[in-house]
Design an enzyme around this catalytic site. Structure first.
Site, short mmCIF file in Angstrom:
data_model
loop_
_atom_site.label_atom_id
_atom_site.label_comp_id
_atom_site.label_asym_id
_atom_site.label_seq_id
_atom_site.Cartn_x
_atom_site.Cartn_y
_atom_site.Cartn_z
N LYS A 1 17.56 2.46 -1.74
CA LYS A 1 16.46 2.64 -1.34
C LYS A 1 16.17 3.29 0.17
CE LYS A 1 12.03 1.17 -2.51
NZ LYS A 1 12.63 3.08 -2.47
N GLN B 1 18.04 3.51 7.47
CA GLN B 1 17.72 2.72 6.62
C GLN B 1 18.88 1.58 6.38
OE1 GLN B 1 14.98 5.04 4.89
NE2 GLN B 1 14.15 3.09 4.64
N LYS C 1 17.40 -0.52 8.80
CA LYS C 1 15.70 -1.33 8.60
C LYS C 1 15.49 -2.03 6.96
CE LYS C 1 13.63 2.53 8.20
NZ LYS C 1 13.06 3.84 8.04
N LYS D 1 18.96 8.10 1.30
CA LYS D 1 18.28 8.95 1.18
C LYS D 1 18.93 9.98 0.71
CE LYS D 1 14.61 9.33 4.63
NZ LYS D 1 13.03 8.06 5.02
N GLY E 1 8.86 8.37 -0.85
CA GLY E 1 8.24 9.68 -0.28
C GLY E 1 8.81 9.23 1.51
N ASP E 2 8.29 10.36 2.04
CA ASP E 2 9.42 10.60 3.70
C ASP E 2 8.12 11.91 3.95
OD1 ASP E 2 10.65 9.94 5.53
OD2 ASP E 2 11.08 12.20 5.71
N THR F 1 3.19 1.94 6.23
CA THR F 1 4.11 2.06 7.65
C THR F 1 3.01 2.40 8.57
OG1 THR F 1 5.67 3.38 5.71
CG2 THR F 1 5.88 4.16 8.26
N ASN G 1 1.32 11.00 6.84
CA ASN G 1 0.56 9.53 6.26
C ASN G 1 1.31 8.50 7.66
OD1 ASN G 1 2.59 7.20 4.99
ND2 ASN G 1 0.53 7.69 3.25
N SER H 1 7.59 -1.02 -0.16
CA SER H 1 7.86 -0.33 -1.49
C SER H 1 9.03 -1.41 -2.32
CB SER H 1 9.06 1.00 -1.21
OG SER H 1 8.32 1.95 -0.77
P1 NDP Z 1 4.27 13.82 6.41
O1 NDP Z 1 5.03 14.73 5.73
O2 NDP Z 1 3.22 12.87 5.66
O3 NDP Z 1 3.75 13.81 8.49
C1 NDP Z 1 4.95 14.36 8.93
C2 NDP Z 1 4.12 14.84 10.01
O4 NDP Z 1 4.24 15.16 11.16
C3 NDP Z 1 2.79 15.98 10.12
O5 NDP Z 1 1.80 16.41 10.54
C4 NDP Z 1 3.88 16.98 10.38
O6 NDP Z 1 3.48 18.47 11.16
C5 NDP Z 1 4.36 16.31 11.99
N1 NDP Z 1 5.85 16.68 12.14
C6 NDP Z 1 6.74 17.32 11.51
N2 NDP Z 1 7.39 18.00 12.00
C7 NDP Z 1 6.86 18.53 13.71
C8 NDP Z 1 7.19 18.71 14.91
N3 NDP Z 1 8.42 19.59 14.71
N4 NDP Z 1 6.51 18.75 15.76
C9 NDP Z 1 5.12 18.40 15.53
N5 NDP Z 1 4.75 17.15 14.28
C10 NDP Z 1 5.55 17.56 13.65
O7 NDP Z 1 5.55 12.63 6.85
P2 NDP Z 1 4.90 11.19 7.69
O8 NDP Z 1 3.77 10.81 8.04
O9 NDP Z 1 5.71 10.52 5.92
O10 NDP Z 1 6.68 10.36 8.13
C11 NDP Z 1 6.45 10.94 9.72
C12 NDP Z 1 7.86 9.61 9.97
O11 NDP Z 1 7.49 8.50 9.78
C13 NDP Z 1 9.64 10.75 9.58
O12 NDP Z 1 10.05 10.65 10.65
C14 NDP Z 1 9.27 9.97 8.36
O13 NDP Z 1 10.84 9.65 8.05
C15 NDP Z 1 8.98 8.82 8.91
N6 NDP Z 1 8.75 7.58 8.13
C16 NDP Z 1 8.03 6.93 7.19
C17 NDP Z 1 7.45 6.57 6.21
C18 NDP Z 1 6.50 6.79 5.19
O14 NDP Z 1 6.33 5.84 4.14
N7 NDP Z 1 5.89 7.69 5.01
C19 NDP Z 1 8.19 5.56 5.79
C20 NDP Z 1 9.05 5.03 7.92
C21 NDP Z 1 8.87 6.51 8.18
P3 NDP Z 1 3.42 19.57 9.88
O15 NDP Z 1 2.58 19.34 8.48
O16 NDP Z 1 2.84 20.86 10.51
O17 NDP Z 1 4.66 20.33 9.48
O1 2IT Z 2 12.34 5.76 6.41
C1 2IT Z 2 11.76 4.99 5.15
O2 2IT Z 2 11.34 4.07 5.61
C2 2IT Z 2 10.58 5.32 4.07
N1 2IT Z 2 10.57 6.87 4.26
C3 2IT Z 2 10.31 4.97 3.04
C4 2IT Z 2 11.51 4.74 2.04
C5 2IT Z 2 11.17 3.29 1.37
O3 2IT Z 2 11.39 3.31 -0.30
O4 2IT Z 2 10.30 3.38 1.01
#
Ligand code: NDP
Ligand code: 2IT
Length: 445
Positions: free
Chosen positions: A89, A110, A113, A125, A164-165, A208, A239, A376
């Site tokens: 997952k 993961q 986690k 992943k 998603g990620d 998240t 997100n 999830s």
């Molecule tokens: P999104 O794609 O929705 O958003 C990512 C954000 O981070 C965007 O604003 C992006 O800007 C910014 N970003 C990317 N690269 C950089 C950088 N080098 N410097 C500054 N800002 C940057 O992704 P998520 O919000 O889903 O994910 C964010 C983090 O959280 C990741 O590390 C992901 O692995 C983690 N995560 C996500 C989960 C989820 O459920 N979605 C769960 C657990 C962890 P830009 O638009 O310019 O690229």
């Molecule tokens: O980093 C993470 O935990 C995620 N992107 C969410 C993974 C999931 O299966 O919901």
């Protein structure tokens, strides 16, 4: 010599060009040294050597046709890291920086986690070096369909359940799910983060960011603090950042800054989240647009200086290695007393040392951002039951899970002589369950 140093040496020797993966593994192995001392049978059964090698690693060509009729080629991946306690997952990252090292670090994290959530999920992943930014909906759809045409044969509701990620949100999950359903002629919960009319769970979008704040709330409470009246800086505006901001505001804090990969906005009166949602979720534009709506706010080109803004609590929610030693020192100097990692591995090892030495409340990603994958798992449960819970029901379960993760990590830290060190605590608490399952199941993978 420490027992696990040789495991680390073998990891580096096998894949010398994977710095992000080495970084994630090194931190975990260092935390697990006392566990190895206490459990020689696990060392003998090769648990430590086995857990750092993926059970299966798939890489494949993804060809698609862009709007100008040109053929584009990307590389797709799925890292099926560990299935000892449940089906693989983990999310799918679509970002030009994606490579094996980054996906292996994410897949490895993961495992622990998912174990920490207390729910039955293994670790995995996937992703691609495809960049959804600037692509039309049609291009994104054709990429997602091509990606899923290969991925389909490797996944399944009891085998591997992607989500998603970065770069993969509701739109991408929709296109991928549609193609999966067409190829299999099967309506099952093979992806999470689905839309609410086709099997998605209420509160998954928020999970998240909300979960991060529930975890921080618990960690702050243990030290007599809270979000109430606190000034908060959050990096990212995707997100995780958006829903962390929403929850901080609900809990009485004030978020004053957000960023994207181009720069950051500072609004001392507090970020107006509706504007950010409009810019980011609806229009898919840059965060710099914010100042057109709120001229009192300031936009600065470049992201790293966001950590020079004075704050009580920092929530890095963008990407890995976002806070380095200098930024960490700056945060501490400015009085920041708590850091919660919404992104995966956003603090460098040197930055973490600064936080721990200065007794900053530090919540590591594998514990603090587990609310997304936990929800999830709740989506998977609802799919299996062919039923759906209300927002309030899912949110209450999420909160419970985050409080339990905090307790598990802080208890393990104390038990092993590292009181208040949630890095060590989360690594140990997550590992014990997986190691026990791997040991009981014999030497298979
Ligand atoms: P999104 O794609 O929705 O958003 C990512 C954000 O981070 C965007 O604003 C992006 O800007 C910014 N970003 C990317 N690269 C950089 C950088 N080098 N410097 C500054 N800002 C940057 O992704 P998520 O919000 O889903 O994910 C964010 C983090 O959280 C990741 O590390 C992901 O692995 C983690 N995560 C996500 C989960 C989820 O459920 N979605 C769960 C657990 C962890 P830009 O638009 O310019 O690229
Ligand atoms: O980093 C993470 O935990 C995620 N992107 C969410 C993974 C999931 O299966 O919901």
């Amino acid at each position: 010599m420490k027992i696990l140093e040789s495991v680390m040496e073998r990891v580096i020797k096998r894949d010398p060009n994977e710095p992000e993966f080495h970084q994630a593994v090194k931190e975990v192995l260092e935390s697990l040294e006392p566990v190895a001392e206490k459990n020689p049978e696990w060392v003998k059964a090769g648990i430590f050597d086995r857990i750092v090698e993926p059970e299966r690693q798939i890489s494949f060509r993804v060809s698609w046709v862009d709007d100008n009729g040109n053929v584009q080629v990307n590389r797709g991946y799925r890292i099926q890291f560990n299935s000892a306690i449940g089906p693989y997952k983990g999310g799918i990252r679509l970002h030009p920086s994606v490579n094996a090292s980054i996906l292996k670090f994410l897949g490895f994290e993961q495992i622990l986690k998912n174990s920490l959530t207390g729910l039955p999920m293994g670790g995995g992943k996937g992703g691609s070096d495809f960049d959804p930014k600037g692509k039309s909906d049609g291009e994104v759809m054709r990429f997602c369909q091509s990606f899923m045409t290969e991925l389909e044969r490797h996944i399944g509701e009891n085998t591997d359940v992607p989500a998603g990620d970065m770069g993969t949100g509701a739109r991408e999950i929709g296109y991928m799910y549609g193609q999966y359903r067409r190829l299999r002629n099967d309506f099952t919960g093979v992806l999470t983060g689905k839309g609410l009319t086709w099997g998605g769970s209420l509160a998954r979008t928020e999970a998240t960011g909300y979960g991060l704040c529930y975890f921080m709330d618990e960690a702050l409470k243990a030290k007599g603090k809270s979000f109430k009246g606190a000034t908060v800086v959050i990096s990212g505006s995707g997100n995780v950042a958006i829903y962390a901001t929403e929850k901080v505001h609900q809990l009485g804090g004030k978020v004053v800054a957000l960023s994207d990969s181009n720069g950051y906005i500072y609004d001392p009166e507090g970020i107006k989240l509706e504007t950010v949602k409009k810019i980011k979720e609806v229009e898919r534009k840059r965060i710099s647009e914010y100042i057109k709506y709120h001229p009192n706010a300031k936009y600065t080109e470049g992201c790293s200086d966001i950590w020079t803004i004075k704050c009580d609590i920092a929530l890095p929610c963008a990407t890995q290695n976002d806070i380095d030693e200098n930024s960490a020192n700056m945060l501490v100097k400015n009085g920041c007393y708590a850091v919660g990692e919404g992104a995966n591995m956003p603090s460098t090892p040197e930055a973490i040392d600064v936080f721990i030495k200065n007794k900053v409340i530090f919540a590591p990603s594998k514990a603090a951002n587990a609310g997304g994958v936990a929800t999830s798992a709740l989506e998977m449960s609802q799919n299996s039951m062919r039923y759906s819970w209300t927002f309030e029901e899912v949110d209450a379960k999420l909160k419970d899970i985050m409080v339990n993760i905090y307790k598990a990590a802080s208890t393990a830290a104390k038990e092993y002589g590292y009181e208040d060190n949630l890095v060590v605590g989360a690594n140990i608490a997550g590992f014990l369950k997986v190691a026990d399952a791997m040991y009981a199941q014999g030497i298979t993978y």
